[in-house]
Scaffold this motif. Structure first.
Motif, PDB file in Angstrom:
ATOM      1  N   VAL A   1      11.338  22.999  26.176  1.00  0.00           N
ATOM      2  CA  VAL A   1      12.611  23.716  26.034  1.00  0.00           C
ATOM      3  C   VAL A   1      13.285  23.328  24.720  1.00  0.00           C
ATOM      4  O   VAL A   1      13.786  24.175  23.974  1.00  0.00           O
TER       5      VAL A   1
ATOM      6  N   ARG B   1      13.744  26.405  22.424  1.00  0.00           N
ATOM      7  CA  ARG B   1      14.998  27.087  22.738  1.00  0.00           C
ATOM      8  C   ARG B   1      16.228  26.371  22.191  1.00  0.00           C
ATOM      9  O   ARG B   1      17.322  26.872  22.360  1.00  0.00           O
ATOM     10  N   HIS B   2      16.054  25.218  21.589  1.00  0.00           N
ATOM     11  CA  HIS B   2      17.244  24.474  21.197  1.00  0.00           C
ATOM     12  C   HIS B   2      17.308  24.243  19.700  1.00  0.00           C
ATOM     13  O   HIS B   2      16.276  24.145  19.035  1.00  0.00           O
ATOM     14  N   MET B   3      18.513  24.187  19.171  1.00  0.00           N
ATOM     15  CA  MET B   3      18.718  24.011  17.746  1.00  0.00           C
ATOM     16  C   MET B   3      18.080  22.716  17.242  1.00  0.00           C
ATOM     17  O   MET B   3      17.473  22.698  16.174  1.00  0.00           O
ATOM     18  N   THR B   4      18.204  21.630  18.021  1.00  0.00           N
ATOM     19  CA  THR B   4      17.623  20.361  17.572  1.00  0.00           C
ATOM     20  C   THR B   4      16.112  20.498  17.390  1.00  0.00           C
ATOM     21  O   THR B   4      15.548  20.034  16.403  1.00  0.00           O
TER      22      THR B   4
ATOM     23  N   TYR C   1      14.473  23.262  16.837  1.00  0.00           N
ATOM     24  CA  TYR C   1      14.249  24.140  15.679  1.00  0.00           C
ATOM     25  C   TYR C   1      14.378  23.328  14.390  1.00  0.00           C
ATOM     26  O   TYR C   1      13.556  23.463  13.481  1.00  0.00           O
TER      27      TYR C   1
ATOM     28  N   ARG D   1      11.237  21.216  13.870  1.00  0.00           N
ATOM     29  CA  ARG D   1      10.097  21.972  13.339  1.00  0.00           C
ATOM     30  C   ARG D   1      10.326  22.355  11.881  1.00  0.00           C
ATOM     31  O   ARG D   1       9.428  22.273  11.049  1.00  0.00           O
ATOM     32  N   LEU D   2      11.548  22.746  11.580  1.00  0.00           N
ATOM     33  CA  LEU D   2      11.871  23.161  10.215  1.00  0.00           C
ATOM     34  C   LEU D   2      11.687  21.993   9.250  1.00  0.00           C
ATOM     35  O   LEU D   2      11.122  22.148   8.157  1.00  0.00           O
TER      36      LEU D   2
ATOM     37  N   ALA E   1      19.196  24.647   5.498  1.00  0.00           N
ATOM     38  CA  ALA E   1      19.687  25.156   6.773  1.00  0.00           C
ATOM     39  C   ALA E   1      20.804  24.287   7.339  1.00  0.00           C
ATOM     40  O   ALA E   1      21.447  24.666   8.301  1.00  0.00           O
ATOM     41  N   GLY E   2      21.009  23.114   6.754  1.00  0.00           N
ATOM     42  CA  GLY E   2      22.086  22.260   7.216  1.00  0.00           C
ATOM     43  C   GLY E   2      21.648  21.146   8.140  1.00  0.00           C
ATOM     44  O   GLY E   2      22.463  20.593   8.867  1.00  0.00           O
TER      45      GLY E   2
END
Lengths: 360, 505
Positions: free
Chosen positions: A218, A222-225, A227, A230-231, A242-243
């Motif tokens: 999840v 599905r979560h910003m952390t 994402y 991975r980024l 992206a900050g």
């Protein structure tokens, strides 16, 4: 001439197929290796992959799969988060030890109370122990720019010394006739991580491993952390754009992997192992690194890889005793699996082309 | 009839999915400056790579002074007197000029002799260059001189130059042209690749125009208008972006007295930068690459944090705010480097839409991501900016440079920014798409946004900006009204000839 050509985008089919192809290649080359040693190859492969699951004594081996697989999966899930972001925690073994020491210590402080709060408290203390041990490389990295690979790895040896010290001193069983090692938690109900269903090998560590798999899935999808993790791994500059706050990410990844490794240590010490002793750790923290990569840093992949790894361990043991295969041959066999996986992994991003190279 | 130096006959080269060159034929005469014109992706690079022996044609042949010419590799092309100056330099920053040149030679002579020859050649052709200077300290124009001299030492019959002026100030271009004219007068032929039409009109004797891999026409540049050549390149009538007259509002963004140390050894420090941009205004920032453009974008986007008061938005200090907080306030940015900075190469377009869109497009709730809405956002970008891709699920790296650029700019423009900062918005984009990107920046300004456009393309800046400033070694010149600026004035703002000696040819 054969050469590799970069695919315009990663091939989904290959990314699914590589683990399977790698296992098959390992069976073939492993079989050749066993044949060269004068052992029946088919029999040996069958012993390793079939015997623990469906053989005559599988009632004994199947629970062992869960017992061995759970800590591997639990630790590997934590490691994979950091690995995805390019944060390399190599010291899960140390965090595993510290989790066991903190957890067991927190419980033993209340011995011989039978309060039902003791086990939950031990779980928290175990996670904390792993977390705090991982915070050392995290803070050194974010404050002073040290290399987390070296620091976390060296802290494993510190943790091992610490383990020996508490086994001989602080946590030594006062009724243990002077032998090193703590009280056996298996014989203290309030602290015992017992099987939830008798005879299945299913203990709280297995439950925690499954929860960790779902949590990681999840988080990553599905979560910003997730994402941001991975980024950061794929394009650090884009992540900054992206900050993403790199400091917070390092603290999160190392902290989570430390806490999960600590949990694995606590479930081990309060369950299958039972006591803190000098030789408590058997290398789960290092093997989990292999499991994380074998599962291609994907939560579901890690679950499968943990199972496969446990299988080759148990099957390897059986092959050693039944077929007198040397231990080294089993280790080569396991190494082969990782090697083939990484080799075939190349085909996800590259294709093999035959012909004269050209500068495009 | 004289035999041409190099005659190309029906050259064809296909790559999977695209025909890069389709039966291209033309001749380059002795001592001729021949222009090869075309948009990005028209097949210019493939063609010269075939001449230089980097790529083998599928069919067709080349004749060098009437003899069959089939270079298997660049070494053979060089032996036959063909030299090439690439758009991207292949020099080692840490070595000096002579060492760099020696590395590219088959049998380098003694360093002392080589240095003497470098001096001799460089002075003959009006390209003064000290052979013992470290390349890392040279300006882009001086680095190009190193590459040119490397070629001239081989005494070439044909010199191929790939977009040589894209890194030069107008004054440096003038010096280069004098050198090329001198070479021409000595009988060297030059194949000159560019899409800058005015340059070609002043320099070249003859032009071949490529479009989609085909030779679509030839002309004599000095007798053809730039507009006609452009339309031959594009194959249709060009849309010139329209700019309505705009009212400027209050100051939107304000930088005062900003100095930032260089982020790395070969980065550029920003020195005492002042800048203001008003609502509805487009501020164009010119300058040769590597003079602080990336660093300035970092300060504006929030990747580089500064003292709070150094950067102000509507009078409020935002210097300490990171990119996410600035996006919330309406400050958006599109960096120059598409792969790896503006977009993550291996992630899908949907995931890349999330990269900057999460705050303003409401793609995130309590930390959880709404992929459905993100996909819609990616699809809107693809539609509005005509991004050519099978769908938003494709990886960013599978898109061509120009298409990805449209996606990156579109992603920011569609988020309705108050302040938009773009760095090289149309680099590598074909003329029609470049025009639509410029139009979208003008439309944004017309709606009242402040736009800062950092670019090396002076024509672009003149076309869209209201005021103009230039970056030179990390210093920003005082902004001036763009209307009425002459090329000479712009050149001086960009640092003139960067202290390079003017050629005495």
């Amino acid at each position: 001439m054969i050469r590799l050509e970069k695919r315009p985008q990663p091939s989904r089919a290959w990314s699914m197929a590589t683990p399977l192809v790698a296992v098959i290649a390992t069976m073939i080359v492993g079989g050749l290796l066993f044949a060269a040693l004068g052992k029946p190859p088919v029999e040996a492969i069958r012993t390793i992959f079939w015997e623990p699951l469906f053989g005559e004594f599988s009632f004994y081996y199947r629970p062992q799969l869960l017992v061995k697989g759970a800590p591997l999966v639990l630790i590997a899930i934590g490691l994979s988060l950091g690995f995805r972001a390019g944060i390399w925690n190599i010291g899960a073994e140390g965090q595993y030890i510290m989790g066991a020491i903190f957890g067991a210590g927190a419980g033993l402080a209340f011995y011989p109370s039978e309060s039902f709060l003791i086990f939950p408290f031990m779980v928290l203390a175990g996670a904390f122990g792993g977390w705090i041990w991982a915070m050392i490389p995290a803070i050194l990295k974010t404050r002073f720019g040290t290399n987390e690979i070296l620091v976390s790895l060296m802290l494993v040896y510190v943790a091992e010394q610490f383990l020996a010290s508490v086994s001989l001193g602080l946590l030594k069983n006062p009724e243990g006739f002077g032998f090193p090692g703590s009280r056996n938690l298996q014989s203290w109900d309030a602290a015992h991580n017992a099987e939830l269903l008798t005879g299945t090998g299913m203990h709280w560590g297995v439950v925690a491993a499954l929860i960790a798999v779902i949590f990681a899935y999840v988080l990553l999808n599905r979560h910003m952390t997730g994402y941001h993790i991975r980024l950061t791994g794929e394009a650090p500059r884009a992540a900054k754009f992206a900050g993403v706050n790199p400091t917070r990410l390092v603290l999160f990844c190392l902290g989570t992997s430390g806490a999960l490794a600590g949990l694995a240590g606590l479930f081990e010490v309060s369950g299958p192992s039972g006591q803190i002793s000098i030789d408590f750790n058997v290398g789960y923290g290092f093997t989990a690194i292999i499991v994380a990569f074998l599962g291609r840093l994907h939560p579901v992949g890690i679950l499968l890889a943990g199972g496969l790894m446990a299988l080759t361990y148990i099957g390897g043991d059986i092959a050693q005793s039944n077929l007198q295969l040397p231990a080294a041959a089993i280790q080569v066999f396991q190494g082969m699996l990782l090697f083939f996986l990484l080799a075939f992994d190349l085909l996800t991003n590259f294709r093999i082309a035959i012909g004269k190279p050209e500068v495009a | 009839m004289t035999v041409p130096l190099l005659s190309l006959q029906g050259l064809t080269k296909a790559y999977p999915g695209v025909v890069a060159n389709d039966t291209v034929s033309f001749d380059i005469g002795e001592g001729e400056v021949h222009a090869l014109l075309g948009e990005n992706g028209a097949g210019k690079s493939t063609l010269v790579k075939m001449i230089y022996g980097l790529v083998k044609p599928d069919s067709g042949k080349m004749l060098l002074r009437g003899q069959p010419y089939e270079p298997a590799e660049p070494r053979q092309a060089r032996a036959d007197g063909i030299a090439m100056v690439f758009q991207h330099f292949s020099l080692f920053d840490a070595l000096n000029v002579a060492e760099n040149i020696a590395l590219g030679m088959e049998n380098p002579p003694e360093m002392r002799d080589l240095a003497a020859r470098i001096r001799e050649v460089s002075e003959t052709y009006g390209l003064p260059l000290d052979p013992y200077r470290t390349v890392g300290d040279l300006s882009a124009g001086e680095r190009q001189r190193v590459e040119i001299i490397r070629c001239l030492l081989q005494d070439p019959k044909l010199l191929i130059m790939d977009e040589p002026t894209s890194v030069l100030t107008p004054q440096e271009v003038e010096i280069l042209f004098k050198t090329l004219q001198k070479l021409q007068s000595e009988g060297t032929s030059i194949l000159y690749i560019s899409h800058k039409l005015e340059e070609i009109r002043t320099l070249c004797d003859h032009a071949t125009i490529l479009r989609l891999g085909k030779n679509v026409g030839e002309c004599t540049p000095s007798e053809t208008s730039a507009r006609d050549m452009a339309e031959m390149m594009v194959g249709s009538t060009l849309q010139t972006p329209e700019r309505g007259s705009r009212e400027f509002g209050e100051v939107a963004m304000d930088i005062s007295g900003l100095s930032v140390p260089a982020p790395s050894a070969f980065g550029t420090a920003l020195k005492n930068v002042h800048l203001t941009v008003r609502k509805g205004e487009i501020l164009g920032i010119g300058g040769v690459a590597g003079n602080g453009q990336d660093e300035l974008l970092g300060v504006l986007s929030g990747e580089t944090l500064t003292e709070p008061d150094a950067v102000k938005l509507h009078g409020q200090p935002i210097g300490k705010l990171g990119p996410t907080a600035r996006r919330k306030l309406g400050v958006l940015a599109a960096p120059e480097e598409r792969l790896g900075h503006a977009a993550a190469p291996d992630m899908s377009l949907t995931e890349n839409a999330m990269l900057t869109g999460s705050v303003r497009e409401g793609l995130e709730k309590n930390g959880f991501l709404d992929w459905g809405a993100t996909k819609d956002f990616a699809e809107r970008i693809i539609k509005a900016f005509d991004v050519r891709t099978p769908g938003p699920g494709n990886a960013a790296r599978s898109l061509s440079g120009g298409n990805l650029q449209k996606f990156v700019i579109g992603r920011e423009v569609l988020q309705d920014p108050d302040v938009l900062v773009v760095n090289q918005p149309t680099w590598g984009v074909d003329a029609a798409a470049a025009a639509s990107i410029r139009q979208s920046l003008l439309d944004l300004a017309a709606k009242g946004a402040a736009v800062i456009c950092i670019s090396q393309d002076l024509d672009e800046l003149m076309e869209i900006s209201d005021s103009f400033a230039a970056l030179n070694e990390g210093r920003l010149s005082a902004p001036r009204e763009a209307a009425g600026l002459t090329v000479d004035e712009i050149g001086l703002m960009m640092g003139g000839a960067h202290g390079m000696e003017v050629a005495h040819v």
